[in-house]
Scaffold this motif. Structure first.
Motif, PDB file in Angstrom:
ATOM      1  N   ILE A 198       0.844  -1.209   0.000  1.00 50.43           N
ATOM      2  CA  ILE A 198       0.000   0.000   0.000  1.00 50.43           C
ATOM      3  C   ILE A 198       0.876   1.255   0.000  1.00 50.43           C
ATOM      4  O   ILE A 198       0.639   2.202  -0.755  1.00 50.43           O
ATOM      5  N   ILE A 199       1.899   1.263   0.849  1.00 47.94           N
ATOM      6  CA  ILE A 199       2.787   2.425   0.926  1.00 47.94           C
ATOM      7  C   ILE A 199       3.546   2.602  -0.381  1.00 47.94           C
ATOM      8  O   ILE A 199       3.791   3.730  -0.820  1.00 47.94           O
ATOM      9  N   ASN A 200       3.889   1.491  -1.022  1.00 49.81           N
ATOM     10  CA  ASN A 200       4.557   1.579  -2.323  1.00 49.81           C
ATOM     11  C   ASN A 200       3.647   2.244  -3.348  1.00 49.81           C
ATOM     12  O   ASN A 200       4.100   3.078  -4.145  1.00 49.81           O
ATOM     13  N   TYR A 201       2.357   1.907  -3.332  1.00 51.61           N
ATOM     14  CA  TYR A 201       1.402   2.531  -4.252  1.00 51.61           C
ATOM     15  C   TYR A 201       1.228   4.018  -3.950  1.00 51.61           C
ATOM     16  O   TYR A 201       1.133   4.844  -4.874  1.00 51.61           O
ATOM     17  N   VAL A 202       1.175   4.354  -2.666  1.00 53.32           N
ATOM     18  CA  VAL A 202       1.049   5.765  -2.286  1.00 53.32           C
ATOM     19  C   VAL A 202       2.263   6.558  -2.759  1.00 53.32           C
ATOM     20  O   VAL A 202       2.142   7.635  -3.353  1.00 53.32           O
ATOM     21  N   ALA A 203       3.459   6.017  -2.488  1.00 54.32           N
ATOM     22  CA  ALA A 203       4.692   6.697  -2.905  1.00 54.32           C
ATOM     23  C   ALA A 203       4.780   6.791  -4.419  1.00 54.32           C
ATOM     24  O   ALA A 203       5.218   7.813  -4.971  1.00 54.32           O
ATOM     25  N   LEU A 204       4.347   5.732  -5.108  1.00 55.54           N
ATOM     26  CA  LEU A 204       4.364   5.747  -6.575  1.00 55.54           C
ATOM     27  C   LEU A 204       3.423   6.813  -7.112  1.00 55.54           C
ATOM     28  O   LEU A 204       3.759   7.526  -8.079  1.00 55.54           O
ATOM     29  N   SER A 205       2.263   6.959  -6.496  1.00 47.43           N
ATOM     30  CA  SER A 205       1.299   7.975  -6.933  1.00 47.43           C
ATOM     31  C   SER A 205       1.861   9.377  -6.748  1.00 47.43           C
ATOM     32  O   SER A 205       1.732  10.235  -7.628  1.00 47.43           O
ATOM     33  N   ILE A 206       2.515   9.612  -5.598  1.00 46.02           N
ATOM     34  CA  ILE A 206       3.115  10.925  -5.347  1.00 46.02           C
ATOM     35  C   ILE A 206       4.222  11.199  -6.356  1.00 46.02           C
ATOM     36  O   ILE A 206       4.315  12.286  -6.925  1.00 46.02           O
ATOM     37  N   GLY A 207       5.081  10.190  -6.591  1.00 39.66           N
ATOM     38  CA  GLY A 207       6.188  10.370  -7.524  1.00 39.66           C
ATOM     39  C   GLY A 207       5.718  10.638  -8.946  1.00 39.66           C
ATOM     40  O   GLY A 207       6.255  11.520  -9.626  1.00 39.66           O
ATOM     41  N   LEU A 208       4.715   9.880  -9.398  1.00 32.58           N
ATOM     42  CA  LEU A 208       4.188  10.100 -10.745  1.00 32.58           C
ATOM     43  C   LEU A 208       3.561  11.483 -10.869  1.00 32.58           C
ATOM     44  O   LEU A 208       3.723  12.155 -11.890  1.00 32.58           O
ATOM     45  N   SER A 209       2.845  11.904  -9.831  1.00 32.51           N
ATOM     46  CA  SER A 209       2.209  13.225  -9.873  1.00 32.51           C
ATOM     47  C   SER A 209       3.245  14.333  -9.918  1.00 32.51           C
ATOM     48  O   SER A 209       3.132  15.282 -10.714  1.00 32.51           O
TER      49      SER A 209
END
Length: 319
Positions: A198-209
């Motif tokens: 879950i944290i990986n998905y959150v971090a990935l979303s922030i990074g992509l944004s």
């Protein structure tokens, strides 16, 4: 809460190993010399840009305030990572306290995010200058640019703080070996205990944004700029507009291509660890090295100001 605190306290430091394939002393000495030279060039080049800007009041315009802000940011990015890499190349491995490692990682994330936003702001500045030249002085004054740069820094630090806060929710109970040249988010995430999906998905979303929203905005503004430039009647006006935009597009290409390569390489199965480390290093160092070269060689006003400043210094030294 007490159990979580105990898990955190079980890892008090991290061991940074660097490249897996470069363990001999000669290779480490070579890397030390190369990156020390590159770091000195980055410092001299970007400090020279800042010095020229501060010494020449004719450059105190929104465009060159942004250039100066980019130079300061490049100095901050490389100073956060390169000196620790030089220590690593000298002593083969480096032990970093828990708090220091997270601090370096947070600073890296904040500086990277800030540069993404700052490049988008530079694109907007060029868009106003070319598409609305008559209103440029009203829309883009120096005080507004300084406030917008401060906002870019604020957004960069907020994105980094959110990422670090999310990562700190995970316990670190071992192992503690970071196969990289400095503390980065991905390495620390995969060292955490527990479920990281879950944290990986959150971090990935922030990074992509952080990376792709500014990039999409930059591409949109330059499409508008191209349409506006085509409508310019004179060939001289078109060439001047393309020349001005070309400088910024070079900076953008260098930064986002390097960042995109690092982002993709981490997620390609079979990519060697050393290759990923090298791409991450290039993403940190190469844009900061090329930005002063691009601006000094391609920007006529900065070249003229450099010559004028150099001549003044010669006059002061002469008896």
């Amino acid at each position: 809460m007490s159990e979580l605190t105990q898990n955190f306290s079980s890892v008090k430091e991290f061991l940074i190993t660097g490249f897996l394939g470069l363990r001999d002393q000669e290779s480490r000495r070579t890397l030390f010399g190369v990156f020390l030279t590159v770091y000195l060039f980055i410092l001299v080049g970007n400090l020279l840009l800042v010095f020229i800007f501060l010494s020449d009041r004719t450059l105190h315009t929104p465009m060159y305030i942004l250039v100066c802000g980019l130079a300061v940011l490049d100095i901050a990015i490389t100073t956060n990572t390169v000196p620790s890499m030089l220590v690593l190349f000298t002593f083969e491995y480096r032990v970093v306290p828990f708090a220091a490692c997270f601090t370096q990682m947070m600073l890296w994330l904040s500086f990277f995010s800030t540069e993404c936003f700052l490049l988008a702001l530079m694109a907007y500045d060029r868009y106003i200058a070319i598409c609305n030249p008559l209103h440029y002085s009203n829309l883009m004054c120096n005080s507004l640019i300084i406030k917008l740069i401060a906002f870019c820094w604020l957004m960069g630090f907020l994105c980094a703080i959110v990422s670090v806060a999310v990562l700190l929710r995970l316990p670190f109970c071992g192992p503690n070996k970071i196969i990289n040249c400095f503390c980065d988010f991905g390495s620390l995430l995969f060292l955490a205990c527990g479920d990281i999906q879950i944290i990986n998905y959150v971090a990935l979303s922030i990074g992509l944004s952080v990376m792709f929203i500014p990039l999409a905005f930059i591409l949109f503004t330059y499409v508008q700029i191209i349409f506006s430039v085509v409508k310019i009647a004179s060939a001289e006006g078109r060439m001047k507009a393309f020349y001005t935009c070309g400088t910024h597009m070079l900076v953008i290409s260098v930064f986002f291509l390097a960042a995109g390569s690092e982002f993709v390489s981490v997620r390609i199965p079979g990519t060697s660890v050393d290759t990923r480390i090298m791409i991450l290093i290039v993403q940190n160092v190469f844009p900061a090295l090329t930005n002063p070269i691009i601006y000094c060689l391609r920007t006529k006003e900065i070249r003229k100001s450099f010559i004028k400043t150099f001549e003044k210094m010669k006059c002061y030294k002469s008896p």
